[in-house]
Write an enzyme that holds these catalytic residues in place. Structure first.
Site, PDB file in Angstrom:
ATOM      1  N   CYS A  36       0.824  -1.211   0.000  1.00 33.12           N
ATOM      2  CA  CYS A  36       0.000   0.000   0.000  1.00 33.12           C
ATOM      3  C   CYS A  36       0.864   1.270   0.000  1.00 33.12           C
ATOM      4  O   CYS A  36       1.442   1.618   1.040  1.00 33.12           O
ATOM      5  CB  CYS A  36      -0.926  -0.016   1.221  1.00 33.12           C
ATOM      6  N   CYS A  80      -0.471   4.046   2.336  1.00 34.14           N
ATOM      7  CA  CYS A  80      -0.234   3.814   3.775  1.00 34.14           C
ATOM      8  C   CYS A  80       1.231   4.054   4.138  1.00 34.14           C
ATOM      9  O   CYS A  80       1.526   4.619   5.185  1.00 34.14           O
ATOM     10  CB  CYS A  80      -0.562   2.377   4.169  1.00 34.14           C
ATOM     11  N   ASP A  81       2.138   3.603   3.282  1.00 35.45           N
ATOM     12  CA  ASP A  81       3.540   3.504   3.711  1.00 35.45           C
ATOM     13  C   ASP A  81       4.509   4.410   2.960  1.00 35.45           C
ATOM     14  O   ASP A  81       5.678   4.519   3.353  1.00 35.45           O
ATOM     15  CB  ASP A  81       4.015   2.045   3.553  1.00 35.45           C
TER      16      ASP A  81
END
Ligand code: NAP
Length: 324
Positions: free
Chosen positions: A135, A138-139
């Site tokens: 992701c 997200c990261d």
């Protein structure tokens, strides 16, 4: 025991749309949210191809709008995941949640979605959260100024790769063929992005490092040659698999594990409908999931009212004749 007319399993675009439509039909649906409200779109940085939003909008924004819209008409949310279902012993169906609830349901819409496919190579599981990710949204932030690789040649790999260039110093796309699967628009954007480059006909055999990822082992699929390649991040976007584990032995599935539905979004069990990526290996768009959620809810509403009318007309002792 809590008895519901409609339970929607999952809260992605298909689930929230099924909730909206069944709520507007006065069926007071209960949505079992699952591990992530909104499903995959909740972790999508930007949705540019959902009609009605010419400037695009963020995945979390779209999810919140859909959640609130269904709630406005009476949808309720249970923030838990389904651990077990029993669709095989007739109605009402049983739905158990991981917060200890046992629910009964006259009808169910299954919208459990899909999860990222894994490479299944040494180091992949070990380094999740320490360099391996599925992701970008997200990261990505953790990879500012770093050299990273993206695996895959589809729309997801390119879209996420382009997004990751906001943070990373360099994004190399590792693809097992010499031709991308992604659409021409994304290909053009990726090829024009100065921070992106491509490694063709190549797969990753191993992810390794000291505590966190510091290199990968690449293999040329034509020559078989392997080499070590330094990198601090491995973002994997090689497709998805349906989240079907709780439906095994309950619903008919195809050979890839997608729940089989007909044109009316009916599954193999009368009263259980399915929509979104749990039953769609082809389109997998917010727009198509919304359409399938709409169709499932409309079919359910019609089926439930016909079934209830039949049950009212048929006295219980006629409906279940005794065998002697
Ligand atoms: P996808 O289209 O199935 O692409 C998966 C990619 O990963 C392919 O290039 C495939 O290679 C590669 N791959 C699969 N298994 C692999 C393995 N074990 N090792 C190495 N590579 C592997 O999946 P996706 O990109 O997630 O897209 C899914 C659907 O969502 C598509 O319909 C796509 O159009 C859609 N989508 C659309 C957008 C958008 O419109 N903006 C954004 C994201 C996704 P091969 O090409 O060799 O098979």
């Amino acid at each position: 025991m809590q008895h519901e007319k409609v339970i929607v399993i999952g809260s992605g675009p298909a689930g929230l749309t099924a909730a909206l439509y069944t709520a507007r039909a006065q069926l007071n649906p209960l949505v079992i949210v699952g591990p992530q409200l909104g499903g995959q779109v909740a972790i999508t940085h930007e949705v540019e191809n959902y009609p009605g939003f010419p400037e695009g909008l963020s995945g979390p924004d779209l999810v919140e709008k859909m959640r609130a819209q269904a709630e406005r008409f009476g949808a309720r949310y249970e923030y838990a995941s389904v651990s077990e279902v029993d669709f095989t012993h007739g109605r009402p169906f049983t739905v158990k949640t991981d917060n200890g609830k046992i629910l009964l349901a006259d009808s169910v819409v299954v919208t459990s979605g899909a999860s990222p496919r894994k490479l299944q190579i040494p180091g992949e599981d070990e380094y999740v959260g320490r360099g391996v990710s599925y992701c970008g949204t997200c990261d990505g932030f953790f990879f500012r100024g770093k050299d990273i690789v993206v695996v895959g040649g589809g729309d997801s790999a390119l879209e996420e790769g382009i997004f990751l260039t906001r943070f990373a110093n360099k994004v190399e796309v590792i693809h097992r063929r010499d031709e991308l699967r992604a659409g021409p628009f994304l290909q053009k954007r990726a090829f024009n992005n100065e921070k992106m480059s491509f490694v063709w006909n190549t797969v990753i055999d191993e992810i390794a490092g000291e505590g966190a990822v510091d290199h990968i082992v690449l293999r040329d699929v034509n020559t078989g040659e392997t080499r070590q390649h330094p990198t601090e991040g491995v973002f994997i976007f090689i497709g998805h698999e349906p989240n079907n584990s709780i439906y095994k032995d309950q619903l008919e599935m195809d050979e890839e594990g997608y729940v089989i539905t007909d044109k009316l979004m009916r599954t193999s069990v009368e009263g259980v409908f399915a929509a979104g990526e749990i039953q769609d290996p082809i389109y997998r768009q917010v727009g198509t999931s919304v359409g399938q959620g709409t169709a499932a809810a409309m079919s359910l509403e019609r089926w439930l009212s016909e079934t209830e009318a039949e049950e009212e007309e048929t006295p219980a002792n006629e409906a279940t004749p005794e065998l002697n």
